[in-house]
Design an enzyme around this catalytic site. Sequence first.
Site, PDB file in Angstrom:
ATOM      1  N   TYR A 116       4.820  22.096   9.487  1.00 36.34           N
ATOM      2  CA  TYR A 116       5.519  20.984   8.601  1.00 36.34           C
ATOM      3  C   TYR A 116       6.569  20.196   9.572  1.00 36.34           C
ATOM      4  O   TYR A 116       6.466  19.067   9.646  1.00 36.34           O
ATOM      5  CB  TYR A 116       5.950  21.551   7.357  1.00 36.34           C
ATOM      6  CG  TYR A 116       6.231  20.257   6.558  1.00 36.34           C
ATOM      7  CD1 TYR A 116       5.772  19.603   5.717  1.00 36.34           C
ATOM      8  CD2 TYR A 116       7.998  20.076   6.126  1.00 36.34           C
ATOM      9  CE1 TYR A 116       6.073  18.585   4.888  1.00 36.34           C
ATOM     10  CE2 TYR A 116       8.690  19.046   5.488  1.00 36.34           C
ATOM     11  CZ  TYR A 116       7.559  18.244   5.008  1.00 36.34           C
ATOM     12  OH  TYR A 116       7.771  17.199   4.177  1.00 36.34           O
ATOM     13  N   ILE A 162       7.289  11.248  -4.406  1.00 36.77           N
ATOM     14  CA  ILE A 162       7.883  10.290  -3.985  1.00 36.77           C
ATOM     15  C   ILE A 162       7.139   9.062  -3.860  1.00 36.77           C
ATOM     16  O   ILE A 162       7.589   8.178  -4.158  1.00 36.77           O
ATOM     17  CB  ILE A 162       8.339  10.701  -2.553  1.00 36.77           C
ATOM     18  CG1 ILE A 162       9.527  11.856  -2.378  1.00 36.77           C
ATOM     19  CG2 ILE A 162       8.671   9.556  -1.629  1.00 36.77           C
ATOM     20  CD1 ILE A 162       9.855  12.219  -0.993  1.00 36.77           C
ATOM     21  N   LEU A 210      -5.424  11.229  -2.288  1.00 36.96           N
ATOM     22  CA  LEU A 210      -6.657  11.773  -2.093  1.00 36.96           C
ATOM     23  C   LEU A 210      -7.473  11.972  -3.410  1.00 36.96           C
ATOM     24  O   LEU A 210      -8.468  11.983  -3.540  1.00 36.96           O
ATOM     25  CB  LEU A 210      -6.369  13.343  -1.394  1.00 36.96           C
ATOM     26  CG  LEU A 210      -7.499  13.987  -1.045  1.00 36.96           C
ATOM     27  CD1 LEU A 210      -8.342  13.488   0.065  1.00 36.96           C
ATOM     28  CD2 LEU A 210      -6.861  15.405  -0.542  1.00 36.96           C
ATOM     29  N   LEU A 216       0.882  -1.334  -0.011  1.00 37.05           N
ATOM     30  CA  LEU A 216      -0.093  -0.038  -0.239  1.00 37.05           C
ATOM     31  C   LEU A 216       0.793   1.167  -0.221  1.00 37.05           C
ATOM     32  O   LEU A 216       1.763   1.324   0.840  1.00 37.05           O
ATOM     33  CB  LEU A 216      -0.887   0.013   1.178  1.00 37.05           C
ATOM     34  CG  LEU A 216      -1.793   1.108   1.380  1.00 37.05           C
ATOM     35  CD1 LEU A 216      -2.960   0.858   0.640  1.00 37.05           C
ATOM     36  CD2 LEU A 216      -2.298   1.418   2.747  1.00 37.05           C
ATOM     37  N   VAL A 217       0.609   2.149  -1.005  1.00 35.98           N
ATOM     38  CA  VAL A 217       1.572   3.410  -1.016  1.00 35.98           C
ATOM     39  C   VAL A 217       0.515   4.793  -0.954  1.00 35.98           C
ATOM     40  O   VAL A 217      -0.489   4.718  -1.559  1.00 35.98           O
ATOM     41  CB  VAL A 217       2.332   3.623  -2.031  1.00 35.98           C
ATOM     42  CG1 VAL A 217       3.022   4.908  -2.044  1.00 35.98           C
ATOM     43  CG2 VAL A 217       3.082   2.488  -2.565  1.00 35.98           C
ATOM     44  N   ASP A 219      -8.455   9.233   1.905  1.00 34.74           N
ATOM     45  CA  ASP A 219      -8.351  10.294   2.531  1.00 34.74           C
ATOM     46  C   ASP A 219      -7.753   9.750   3.977  1.00 34.74           C
ATOM     47  O   ASP A 219      -8.465   9.232   4.902  1.00 34.74           O
ATOM     48  CB  ASP A 219      -9.528  10.978   2.905  1.00 34.74           C
ATOM     49  CG  ASP A 219      -9.427  12.380   4.025  1.00 34.74           C
ATOM     50  OD1 ASP A 219      -8.322  12.418   4.561  1.00 34.74           O
ATOM     51  OD2 ASP A 219     -10.307  12.999   4.184  1.00 34.74           O
ATOM     52  N   VAL A 220      -6.158   9.852   4.122  1.00 36.84           N
ATOM     53  CA  VAL A 220      -5.906   9.135   5.154  1.00 36.84           C
ATOM     54  C   VAL A 220      -5.919   9.752   6.474  1.00 36.84           C
ATOM     55  O   VAL A 220      -5.726   9.037   7.586  1.00 36.84           O
ATOM     56  CB  VAL A 220      -4.153   9.406   5.003  1.00 36.84           C
ATOM     57  CG1 VAL A 220      -3.709   8.411   3.776  1.00 36.84           C
ATOM     58  CG2 VAL A 220      -3.688  10.667   5.052  1.00 36.84           C
ATOM     59  N   SER A 239      10.984  13.617   7.343  1.00 37.61           N
ATOM     60  CA  SER A 239      11.787  14.443   6.464  1.00 37.61           C
ATOM     61  C   SER A 239      12.852  15.052   7.228  1.00 37.61           C
ATOM     62  O   SER A 239      12.785  15.038   8.465  1.00 37.61           O
ATOM     63  CB  SER A 239      10.445  15.890   6.262  1.00 37.61           C
ATOM     64  OG  SER A 239      11.520  16.871   5.749  1.00 37.61           O
TER      65      SER A 239
END
Lengths: 261, 261
Positions: free
Chosen positions: A157, A19, A39, A11-12, A64-65, A144
């Site tokens: 972020y 990415i 999304l 699952l991505v 929608d995560v 990140s």
Amino acid sequence: MKGRFEGAVALVTGGAGGIGAGVALRLGREGAHVAVTDLSGSGAEVVAARVRQQGGQASAHALDVTRAEDTERVLDEVEHLAGTVSLAVTCAGIDSQFDFLDLSLTEWQKTIEVNLQGTFVVIQAVARRLKAKGGKGHIVAVASAAAKRPNPTQAHYGASKAGVVNLVRSAGVALARDGIVVNAVCPGVVDTDMTRAIHIERSRLSGLSEEESLARMIQSIPIGRIQTVDDVAHVVAFLLSHEADYMVGQAVNVCGGLAFD
Amino acid sequence: MGQRFEGAVCLVTGGGGGIGSGTARLLAAEGAHVIIADLSQDRAQQVAGEIREMGFQASPHAVDVTSQESVDRLLDDSWRDVGPVNLAVTCAGIIKIQPFLDLPAADWDRTLAVNLKGTFLVIQGVARRLVQAGRKGRMVAVSSVAGRGARADVADYAASKAGVISIVRSSAMALAEHGMAVNAVCPGVVATEMTYAIQRMRSQDTGENPEEMLTRSVTGIPLGRIETPEDVAKAIAFLLSEDAGYVTGQALNVDGGLEFD
């Protein structure tokens, strides 16, 4: 290298983005069925089609995560189509640029919801199903280098990604003895639409041109070139493989030397 | 995995020891010609012989990594007899259990000389020759979880391994422009002679049974099993491979979830 993920279902999330698409293509080449989720359902379909064009197997799903029920629905769909997900990569993420004093609570909440809550929802849902079936698996969250550095124009972020790093530690330790390996990667300045958009926004804040803004950023990278999506995908693939089975809850910096701890 | 290291020449210091010999076997099986360098010529010969019997390429060489002259001789001989050394793994290391208040300055000097100065001399020696020849390369230093945390009865060892993380960062920054990457791994409790010797030394101090002591330390590992030299070797091989091209200056915890930063 071919076939490391033969027979596995991956699952991505954020699969239509830079990415996410790179990871989906890589996993497809190495034999996995890739459930490309985004999304944007149409964005996911474009990437799923590219995986199939290169001879791989893929399906596309709008997701929608931030919503647990939506995640369950997609996992049901994928399970019905291809089987239980044993590999997951959470790439869904958003970013925006604001001077710290102008950052609104709305923007803060939206970013934390997608980047941090969304990662939690997906990791937990995938792991619950895997554990119920007694299966083993590998999960990689995309954090990140911003998680480890000050981010004066994207405090929201940076905080969301630092949260991902800590979430991965907790999930990694919680799931280690069930044979579910959870780690993260911390990319730096990756050549994607999102990075371009960031520098358009930063140029608005700094008065530098977009090109100048990006060029200065690249100059600060010790390795001396912008990061490609494949630079990230290679490391994600390693962390999804049995080569990384003894790594638990780690956040691997893949950033050309921008960050260390 | 195929032959990731076909045509490469890889120096492994401490190649006669547990992690060193395990790493050398894996790299040789993936196509590298490995130089097994060890303080003990006998151990180096034994490991090189075993690798050759498996049908792979290996050469033994005695080295004292604390001596610039000895390291230079090792590298000059290797370049002349085998070819350009473009990969290196520094596994040479020593440890001795003793209470902090009793730690003699001479033991401190010895541990720092082997573990830290030895790592520096090998990284610098390999890099100098590669830069001069206009070639690229990749190196991995073996640090330890002890370099991340506090160790009351091996303060010298812990300091030396923290130093290894630092020299890896600094050398990575210095060598990035020459196309060289330097990274580290931080293993946890690895099933090697060194670990068993530590348990014996600690049990002499406490009167505890060494097996019980080891069982207790394994229970403390989130993953729930002792680490094998192969677990470490797989991560080292990844860091030496092209797939880790954008990873530099990093120290990867490969420890079953013991440490994070």
